[in-house]
Design a protein around this motif. Structure first.
Motif, PDB file in Angstrom:
ATOM      1  N   GLU A  92     -48.724 -49.307   6.686  1.00  0.00           N
ATOM      2  CA  GLU A  92     -49.710 -48.296   7.053  1.00  0.00           C
ATOM      3  C   GLU A  92     -49.602 -47.041   6.189  1.00  0.00           C
ATOM      4  OE1 GLU A  92     -49.177 -47.559  11.187  1.00  0.00           O
ATOM      5  OE2 GLU A  92     -49.680 -49.597  11.758  1.00  0.00           O
ATOM      6  N   ARG A  93     -48.541 -46.937   5.405  1.00  0.00           N
ATOM      7  CA  ARG A  93     -48.380 -45.765   4.534  1.00  0.00           C
ATOM      8  C   ARG A  93     -49.330 -45.880   3.338  1.00  0.00           C
ATOM      9  NH1 ARG A  93     -42.032 -45.717   4.164  1.00  0.00           N
ATOM     10  NH2 ARG A  93     -42.559 -46.107   2.016  1.00  0.00           N
ATOM     11  N   PRO A  94     -49.745 -44.758   2.786  1.00  0.00           N
ATOM     12  CA  PRO A  94     -50.643 -44.815   1.633  1.00  0.00           C
ATOM     13  C   PRO A  94     -49.965 -45.401   0.401  1.00  0.00           C
ATOM     14  CG  PRO A  94     -50.148 -42.536   2.212  1.00  0.00           C
ATOM     15  CD  PRO A  94     -49.470 -43.407   3.211  1.00  0.00           C
ATOM     16  N   ILE A  95     -50.791 -45.878  -0.512  1.00  0.00           N
ATOM     17  CA  ILE A  95     -50.324 -46.436  -1.764  1.00  0.00           C
ATOM     18  C   ILE A  95     -50.384 -45.329  -2.821  1.00  0.00           C
ATOM     19  CG2 ILE A  95     -50.802 -48.151  -3.554  1.00  0.00           C
ATOM     20  CD1 ILE A  95     -52.125 -49.817  -1.288  1.00  0.00           C
ATOM     21  N   ARG A  96     -49.363 -45.251  -3.647  1.00  0.00           N
ATOM     22  CA  ARG A  96     -49.266 -44.232  -4.690  1.00  0.00           C
ATOM     23  C   ARG A  96     -49.484 -44.883  -6.048  1.00  0.00           C
ATOM     24  NH1 ARG A  96     -45.379 -44.357  -7.782  1.00  0.00           N
ATOM     25  NH2 ARG A  96     -44.005 -45.364  -6.302  1.00  0.00           N
ATOM     26  N   ILE A  97     -50.413 -44.293  -6.837  1.00  0.00           N
ATOM     27  CA  ILE A  97     -50.607 -44.724  -8.221  1.00  0.00           C
ATOM     28  C   ILE A  97     -50.516 -43.487  -9.097  1.00  0.00           C
ATOM     29  CG2 ILE A  97     -52.139 -45.786  -9.918  1.00  0.00           C
ATOM     30  CD1 ILE A  97     -53.415 -47.362  -7.667  1.00  0.00           C
ATOM     31  N   THR A  98     -49.607 -43.480 -10.047  1.00  0.00           N
ATOM     32  CA  THR A  98     -49.464 -42.362 -10.983  1.00  0.00           C
ATOM     33  C   THR A  98     -50.072 -42.773 -12.305  1.00  0.00           C
ATOM     34  OG1 THR A  98     -47.451 -41.640  -9.875  1.00  0.00           O
ATOM     35  CG2 THR A  98     -47.844 -40.783 -12.096  1.00  0.00           C
ATOM     36  N   CYS A  99     -51.093 -42.033 -12.733  1.00  0.00           N
ATOM     37  CA  CYS A  99     -51.827 -42.324 -13.960  1.00  0.00           C
ATOM     38  C   CYS A  99     -51.426 -41.355 -15.060  1.00  0.00           C
ATOM     39  CB  CYS A  99     -53.324 -42.219 -13.717  1.00  0.00           C
ATOM     40  SG  CYS A  99     -53.936 -43.292 -12.409  1.00  0.00           S
ATOM     41  N   ARG A 100     -51.596 -41.781 -16.302  1.00  0.00           N
ATOM     42  CA  ARG A 100     -51.294 -40.923 -17.464  1.00  0.00           C
ATOM     43  C   ARG A 100     -52.443 -40.989 -18.460  1.00  0.00           C
ATOM     44  NH1 ARG A 100     -50.046 -44.623 -21.384  1.00  0.00           N
ATOM     45  NH2 ARG A 100     -49.105 -46.533 -20.647  1.00  0.00           N
ATOM     46  N   ASP A 101     -52.502 -39.969 -19.265  1.00  0.00           N
ATOM     47  CA  ASP A 101     -53.498 -39.918 -20.335  1.00  0.00           C
ATOM     48  C   ASP A 101     -53.057 -40.697 -21.519  1.00  0.00           C
ATOM     49  OD1 ASP A 101     -55.912 -38.866 -19.912  1.00  0.00           O
ATOM     50  OD2 ASP A 101     -55.420 -36.855 -20.581  1.00  0.00           O
TER      51      ASP A 101
ATOM     52  N   VAL B 247     -54.082 -54.073 -11.467  1.00  0.00           N
ATOM     53  CA  VAL B 247     -54.883 -53.314 -10.504  1.00  0.00           C
ATOM     54  C   VAL B 247     -54.650 -51.816 -10.684  1.00  0.00           C
ATOM     55  CG1 VAL B 247     -55.194 -52.838  -8.040  1.00  0.00           C
ATOM     56  CG2 VAL B 247     -55.006 -55.193  -8.847  1.00  0.00           C
ATOM     57  N   ALA B 248     -53.413 -51.413 -10.872  1.00  0.00           N
ATOM     58  CA  ALA B 248     -53.102 -49.990 -11.058  1.00  0.00           C
ATOM     59  C   ALA B 248     -53.746 -49.455 -12.340  1.00  0.00           C
ATOM     60  CB  ALA B 248     -51.592 -49.780 -11.086  1.00  0.00           C
ATOM     61  N   ASN B 249     -53.698 -50.231 -13.413  1.00  0.00           N
ATOM     62  CA  ASN B 249     -54.352 -49.808 -14.661  1.00  0.00           C
ATOM     63  C   ASN B 249     -55.856 -49.691 -14.480  1.00  0.00           C
ATOM     64  OD1 ASN B 249     -52.002 -49.592 -16.169  1.00  0.00           O
ATOM     65  ND2 ASN B 249     -52.148 -51.652 -17.003  1.00  0.00           N
ATOM     66  N   ALA B 250     -56.460 -50.633 -13.768  1.00  0.00           N
ATOM     67  CA  ALA B 250     -57.906 -50.582 -13.527  1.00  0.00           C
ATOM     68  C   ALA B 250     -58.275 -49.351 -12.702  1.00  0.00           C
ATOM     69  CB  ALA B 250     -58.360 -51.853 -12.811  1.00  0.00           C
ATOM     70  N   TRP B 251     -57.443 -49.016 -11.717  1.00  0.00           N
ATOM     71  CA  TRP B 251     -57.701 -47.821 -10.912  1.00  0.00           C
ATOM     72  C   TRP B 251     -57.666 -46.573 -11.790  1.00  0.00           C
ATOM     73  CZ3 TRP B 251     -59.368 -46.338  -6.250  1.00  0.00           C
ATOM     74  CH2 TRP B 251     -59.167 -45.017  -5.894  1.00  0.00           C
TER      75      TRP B 251
ATOM     76  N   GLY C 235     -54.074 -54.046  -1.655  1.00  0.00           N
ATOM     77  CA  GLY C 235     -52.868 -53.378  -1.171  1.00  0.00           C
ATOM     78  C   GLY C 235     -51.625 -54.219  -1.347  1.00  0.00           C
ATOM     79  N   GLU C 236     -51.743 -55.530  -1.158  1.00  0.00           N
ATOM     80  CA  GLU C 236     -50.586 -56.406  -1.313  1.00  0.00           C
ATOM     81  C   GLU C 236     -50.107 -56.436  -2.762  1.00  0.00           C
ATOM     82  OE1 GLU C 236     -49.765 -61.050  -0.673  1.00  0.00           O
ATOM     83  OE2 GLU C 236     -50.611 -59.989   1.063  1.00  0.00           O
ATOM     84  N   CYS C 237     -51.023 -56.417  -3.701  1.00  0.00           N
ATOM     85  CA  CYS C 237     -50.641 -56.386  -5.127  1.00  0.00           C
ATOM     86  C   CYS C 237     -49.875 -55.114  -5.452  1.00  0.00           C
ATOM     87  CB  CYS C 237     -51.882 -56.434  -6.016  1.00  0.00           C
ATOM     88  SG  CYS C 237     -52.596 -58.058  -6.201  1.00  0.00           S
ATOM     89  N   LEU C 238     -50.337 -53.995  -4.921  1.00  0.00           N
ATOM     90  CA  LEU C 238     -49.753 -52.708  -5.271  1.00  0.00           C
ATOM     91  C   LEU C 238     -48.471 -52.392  -4.511  1.00  0.00           C
ATOM     92  CD1 LEU C 238     -53.051 -50.671  -5.501  1.00  0.00           C
ATOM     93  CD2 LEU C 238     -51.609 -51.390  -7.399  1.00  0.00           C
ATOM     94  N   THR C 239     -48.239 -53.060  -3.408  1.00  0.00           N
ATOM     95  CA  THR C 239     -47.044 -52.764  -2.627  1.00  0.00           C
ATOM     96  C   THR C 239     -45.920 -53.771  -2.841  1.00  0.00           C
ATOM     97  OG1 THR C 239     -47.958 -53.943  -0.719  1.00  0.00           O
ATOM     98  CG2 THR C 239     -48.321 -51.560  -0.826  1.00  0.00           C
ATOM     99  N   THR C 240     -46.209 -54.896  -3.462  1.00  0.00           N
ATOM    100  CA  THR C 240     -45.185 -55.904  -3.726  1.00  0.00           C
ATOM    101  C   THR C 240     -44.546 -55.614  -5.078  1.00  0.00           C
ATOM    102  OG1 THR C 240     -46.487 -57.523  -2.513  1.00  0.00           O
ATOM    103  CG2 THR C 240     -44.732 -58.375  -3.926  1.00  0.00           C
ATOM    104  N   PRO C 241     -43.241 -55.358  -5.117  1.00  0.00           N
ATOM    105  CA  PRO C 241     -42.581 -55.083  -6.402  1.00  0.00           C
ATOM    106  C   PRO C 241     -42.686 -56.281  -7.350  1.00  0.00           C
ATOM    107  CG  PRO C 241     -41.134 -54.560  -4.564  1.00  0.00           C
ATOM    108  CD  PRO C 241     -42.313 -55.258  -3.997  1.00  0.00           C
ATOM    109  N   ASP C 242     -42.923 -56.017  -8.609  1.00  0.00           N
ATOM    110  CA  ASP C 242     -43.005 -57.024  -9.670  1.00  0.00           C
ATOM    111  C   ASP C 242     -44.082 -58.077  -9.429  1.00  0.00           C
ATOM    112  OD1 ASP C 242     -40.899 -55.756 -11.005  1.00  0.00           O
ATOM    113  OD2 ASP C 242     -39.415 -56.895  -9.851  1.00  0.00           O
ATOM    114  N   SER C 243     -45.174 -57.696  -8.738  1.00  0.00           N
ATOM    115  CA  SER C 243     -46.263 -58.650  -8.544  1.00  0.00           C
ATOM    116  C   SER C 243     -47.042 -58.795  -9.845  1.00  0.00           C
ATOM    117  CB  SER C 243     -47.193 -58.190  -7.420  1.00  0.00           C
ATOM    118  OG  SER C 243     -47.883 -57.022  -7.804  1.00  0.00           O
TER     119      SER C 243
END
Length: 115
Positions: free
Chosen positions: A106-115, A69-73, A55-63
């Motif tokens: 506590e808010r959910p994390i958003r990941i937008t994926c593309r084909d 992590v987002a690509n792996a998801w 969560g810390e990786c995905l919520t910290t800008p420019d981490s």
């Protein structure tokens, strides 16, 4: 020359089948290229306390680890890569819970994926 009723039935069936096949193929002229599928995007909302500890990786800008992590998801979900990720805005998820979410952690994390 005399033809039997069975011969006429076979001939009528063959002509009807050929007519249906021609009607089915009439929509394509054979020279127009098929349309490529449109760009597919899907947004996933993940609980911030999902238990993976990313969560810390995905919520910290420019981490450094956020994009990885987002690509792996996205790849695990069958998509090519992530377009964007971060903390979901309040209007990106339903207000099904009557209690307000107190902090951004506590808010959910958003990941937008593309084909």
């Amino acid at each position: 020359m005399r033809r039997s009723a069975a011969g006429y039935l076979i001939l009528a069936t063959a002509l009807a089948t050929a007519g249906l096949a021609h009607a089915a193929l009439a929509g394509s002229d054979g020279e127009t290229p098929a349309k490529a599928p449109s760009h597919v995007e899907k947004t996933f909302l993940i609980p911030s306390s999902d238990g993976y500890g990313v969560g810390e990786c995905l919520t910290t800008p420019d981490s450094a680890c956020g994009q990885v992590v987002a690509n792996a998801w996205c790849e695990a979900q069958g998509y090519a890569a992530a377009n964007s990720y971060g903390v979901a805005a309040a209007d990106e998820y339903t207000g099904a819970i009557s209690q307000p979410i107190a902090s951004p952690s506590e808010r959910p994390i958003r990941i937008t994926c593309r084909d």
